[in-house]
Design a protein around this motif. Structure first.
Motif: not given
Length: 357
Positions: A233-243, A284-293
């Motif tokens: 289950l990899a990789p876990m990416i916060p804001g994309i698939n970690s949930h 684009p709507d969540r790009a900055e959030k994901v990168l920061h997480q």
């Protein structure tokens, strides 16, 4: 196509500069506009298969936190196009970019089966699991044309040598006959990558891979045929698939996986700029959030190169991911054990024949 358009069917949306090369090659918007007006292609975007001729094929893995001692890669570069892939950086050693070059310039090692046979027949070689593949997927689309992975599996079977497989392609079922026989001798273990149950997410992250439905079916078919499967289950990416951790774990457990592993995404080397460029175009709507997480998991950067920490991550978000994994193992994998592979048979078959005494 303008530079800020999202190119479908590819993960990376650019070719960043190769850090080992002096000259920089870039495509400017005025050149793209000229090609559009002239009805010409700005560059060749088709996949190219390039033969190479290595002297050896089995690599000793020096990294202490990878979980394997030996690996081999029939192909370098991977047409699957997973935008986060850590292996992208290795393409720079061949003089190519870690971006789109990695997906469309596939280096092919047709001598791999012969090199493998020579390696495991050597008098000083002691059987140890060799993993297909530690770097790029051995069942990527090129395998349909060259069949190198199948030929290597035939070598492993002939000499009764243990082999591990890492793939995210349902095409592995083509070789179910060989895998079943290897499995009957406890000589094979398969790792199937399952990243998201959302096809929308999968198509963006991994544009040329098998659907999740096909991957889950692959786990079921392999398991039903006595071939042990570990789900990655990899990789876990916060804001994309970690949930999705718990849902993913349940899904693979329901299909028969005996265990699962995971990593927290890290964007090492050129992958940081490739991923950042991609997510700003694809999400684009969540790009900055994901990168920061992601940065939150690696002490404020997109990458942490420390062994033992780089794939685990640190901080609150990484801790939450690890807690979900712990709960998933308790809830869905209690009592399941991934078996150790048989390292004892090979010595009897090293010459291609069984010893009488």
């Amino acid at each position: 196509m303008k530079l800020n358009d999202l190119q479908k069917g590819r993960g990376a949306q650019k070719n960043p500069h190769n850090r080992f090369l002096k000259d920089v090659y870039e495509i400017r918007e005025d050149f793209l506009e000229f090609c559009r007006l002239e009805g010409e292609e700005a560059e060749n975007t088709k996949t190219q298969y390039i033969p190479i001729f290595p002297k050896s094929i089995v690599n000793k893995v020096e990294s202490p936190d990878v979980g394997m001692l030996y690996s081999m890669n029939p192909y370098q570069g991977c047409e699957h196009g997973c935008v986060y892939c850590y292996a992208r950086n290795t393409h720079e050693y061949w003089g190519y970019s870690a971006g789109q070059d990695f997906e469309r310039k596939i280096l092919v090692k047709e001598a791999a089966p012969k090199l493998l046979e020579a390696k495991i027949k050597h008098k000083n070689w002691k059987a140890n699991t060799i993993v297909l593949s530690g770097n790029t997927d051995c069942y990527q689309p090129a395998e349909q044309k060259f069949r190198i992975t199948r030929k290597c599996l035939e070598v492993f079977l002939k000499y009764r040598h243990p082999v591990g497989i890492i793939t995210k392609n349902a095409f592995i079922l083509r070789d179910l006959d060989i895998l079943t026989e290897l499995g009957s001798h406890q000589l094979v273990g398969v790792n199937i990558s399952v990243t998201s149950l959302s096809e929308k997410t999968r198509r963006k992250l991994e544009p040329r891979t098998a659907s999740m439905q096909k991957r889950l079916k692959t786990i079921r078919v392999l398991s039903e045929n006595g071939i042990p499967v570990n789900a990655m289950l990899a990789p876990m990416i916060p804001g994309i698939n970690s949930h999705e951790m718990l849902k993913l774990a349940k899904a693979v457990a329901d299909e028969g996986a005996l265990s699962f592993g995971f990593t927290v995404v890290r964007l090492n080397g050129a992958i940081g700029q490739i991923f950042a460029d991609w997510i700003k175009k694809a999400m684009p709507d969540r790009a900055e959030k994901v990168l920061h997480q992601i940065q939150d998991c690696h002490s404020g950067t997109l990458n942490d190169s420390r062994f033992g920490v780089r794939t685990r991550g640190e901080g609150k978000i990484a801790t939450q991911i690890h807690e979900m994994a712990r709960l998933a193992r308790q809830k869905y994998f209690k009592g399941r054990v991934f078996p150790k592979l048989n390292h004892e048979l090979h010595e009897q078959y090293k010459t291609g024949q069984m010893k009488l005494f």
